[in-house]
Design an enzyme around this catalytic site. Sequence first.
Site, PDB file in Angstrom:
ATOM      1  N   HIS A   1      -8.624   1.669  -1.099  1.00 30.84           N
ATOM      2  CA  HIS A   1      -8.967   1.560  -2.518  1.00 30.84           C
ATOM      3  C   HIS A   1      -8.931   0.111  -2.949  1.00 30.84           C
ATOM      4  O   HIS A   1      -8.119  -0.673  -2.462  1.00 30.84           O
ATOM      5  CB  HIS A   1      -8.040   2.402  -3.395  1.00 30.84           C
ATOM      6  CG  HIS A   1      -6.579   2.186  -3.139  1.00 30.84           C
ATOM      7  ND1 HIS A   1      -5.918   2.732  -2.071  1.00 30.84           N
ATOM      8  CD2 HIS A   1      -5.657   1.462  -3.829  1.00 30.84           C
ATOM      9  CE1 HIS A   1      -4.640   2.363  -2.105  1.00 30.84           C
ATOM     10  NE2 HIS A   1      -4.461   1.590  -3.154  1.00 30.84           N
TER      11      HIS A   1
ATOM     12  N   GLN B   1       0.847  -1.206   0.000  1.00 31.11           N
ATOM     13  CA  GLN B   1       0.000   0.000   0.000  1.00 31.11           C
ATOM     14  C   GLN B   1       0.878   1.250   0.000  1.00 31.11           C
ATOM     15  O   GLN B   1       1.791   1.387   0.830  1.00 31.11           O
ATOM     16  CB  GLN B   1      -0.935   0.008   1.217  1.00 31.11           C
ATOM     17  CG  GLN B   1      -1.918   1.174   1.189  1.00 31.11           C
ATOM     18  CD  GLN B   1      -2.941   1.136   2.323  1.00 31.11           C
ATOM     19  OE1 GLN B   1      -2.862   0.311   3.234  1.00 31.11           O
ATOM     20  NE2 GLN B   1      -3.907   2.038   2.251  1.00 31.11           N
TER      21      GLN B   1
HETATM   22  P1  AMP Z   1      -1.419   1.030  -3.654  1.00 30.84           P
HETATM   23  O1  AMP Z   1       0.041   0.843  -3.993  1.00 30.84           O
HETATM   24  O2  AMP Z   1      -2.203  -0.233  -3.501  1.00 30.84           O
HETATM   25  O3  AMP Z   1      -1.595   1.972  -2.474  1.00 30.84           O
HETATM   26  O4  AMP Z   1      -2.070   1.711  -4.917  1.00 30.84           O
HETATM   27  C1  AMP Z   1      -2.053   3.077  -5.157  1.00 30.84           C
HETATM   28  C2  AMP Z   1      -2.369   3.248  -6.606  1.00 30.84           C
HETATM   29  O5  AMP Z   1      -2.749   4.598  -6.821  1.00 30.84           O
HETATM   30  C3  AMP Z   1      -1.211   2.942  -7.543  1.00 30.84           C
HETATM   31  O6  AMP Z   1      -1.573   1.895  -8.430  1.00 30.84           O
HETATM   32  C4  AMP Z   1      -0.973   4.266  -8.256  1.00 30.84           C
HETATM   33  O7  AMP Z   1      -0.622   4.096  -9.608  1.00 30.84           O
HETATM   34  C5  AMP Z   1      -2.322   4.952  -8.099  1.00 30.84           C
HETATM   35  N1  AMP Z   1      -2.291   6.395  -8.134  1.00 30.84           N
HETATM   36  C6  AMP Z   1      -1.478   7.223  -7.443  1.00 30.84           C
HETATM   37  N2  AMP Z   1      -1.748   8.510  -7.723  1.00 30.84           N
HETATM   38  C7  AMP Z   1      -2.771   8.487  -8.619  1.00 30.84           C
HETATM   39  C8  AMP Z   1      -3.509   9.500  -9.305  1.00 30.84           C
HETATM   40  N3  AMP Z   1      -3.255  10.803  -9.118  1.00 30.84           N
HETATM   41  N4  AMP Z   1      -4.496   9.125 -10.149  1.00 30.84           N
HETATM   42  C9  AMP Z   1      -4.758   7.816 -10.340  1.00 30.84           C
HETATM   43  N5  AMP Z   1      -4.111   6.809  -9.721  1.00 30.84           N
HETATM   44  C10 AMP Z   1      -3.127   7.139  -8.883  1.00 30.84           C
END
Ligand code: AMP
Length: 112
Positions: free
Chosen positions: A98, A92
Amino acid sequence: MTETIFSKIIRKEIPAAILYEDELSLAFRDVNPQAPVHFLVIPKKPIINLSDATEADQSLLGHLLLVANKVATQEGLTGFRLVTNNGAEAGQTVFHLHIHVLGGRSLNWPPG
Ligand code: AMP
């Protein structure tokens, strides 16, 4: 909980490719897609992760799953995978709950 980039997306302070929105949730494309279709479903309520959710969030959590399926169908997916990284050890990086929804290609098991 501290402010995250997802709070800014909810408030439309930064752009996102929004696929679905209602009073409880938002779905938008992941900026760094890991599959041809990769979007995130988030609650508008600032919950850090599943470990931070309580019994009071039961119907909200169910709602997120139904939104995930609705948007996956809208995106033309029949097979797809849901992933929630709970905590830094699990990968995460954004500390606002999410659900990743991935599809559009064959997905291997087990995941890394
Ligand atoms: P996690 O590593 O499970 O916390 O996932 C976070 C996700 O958010 C990652 O897959 C990122 O690519 C995505 N993410 C981060 N910033 C943004 C943004 N501004 N718009 C869309 N996705 C994002």
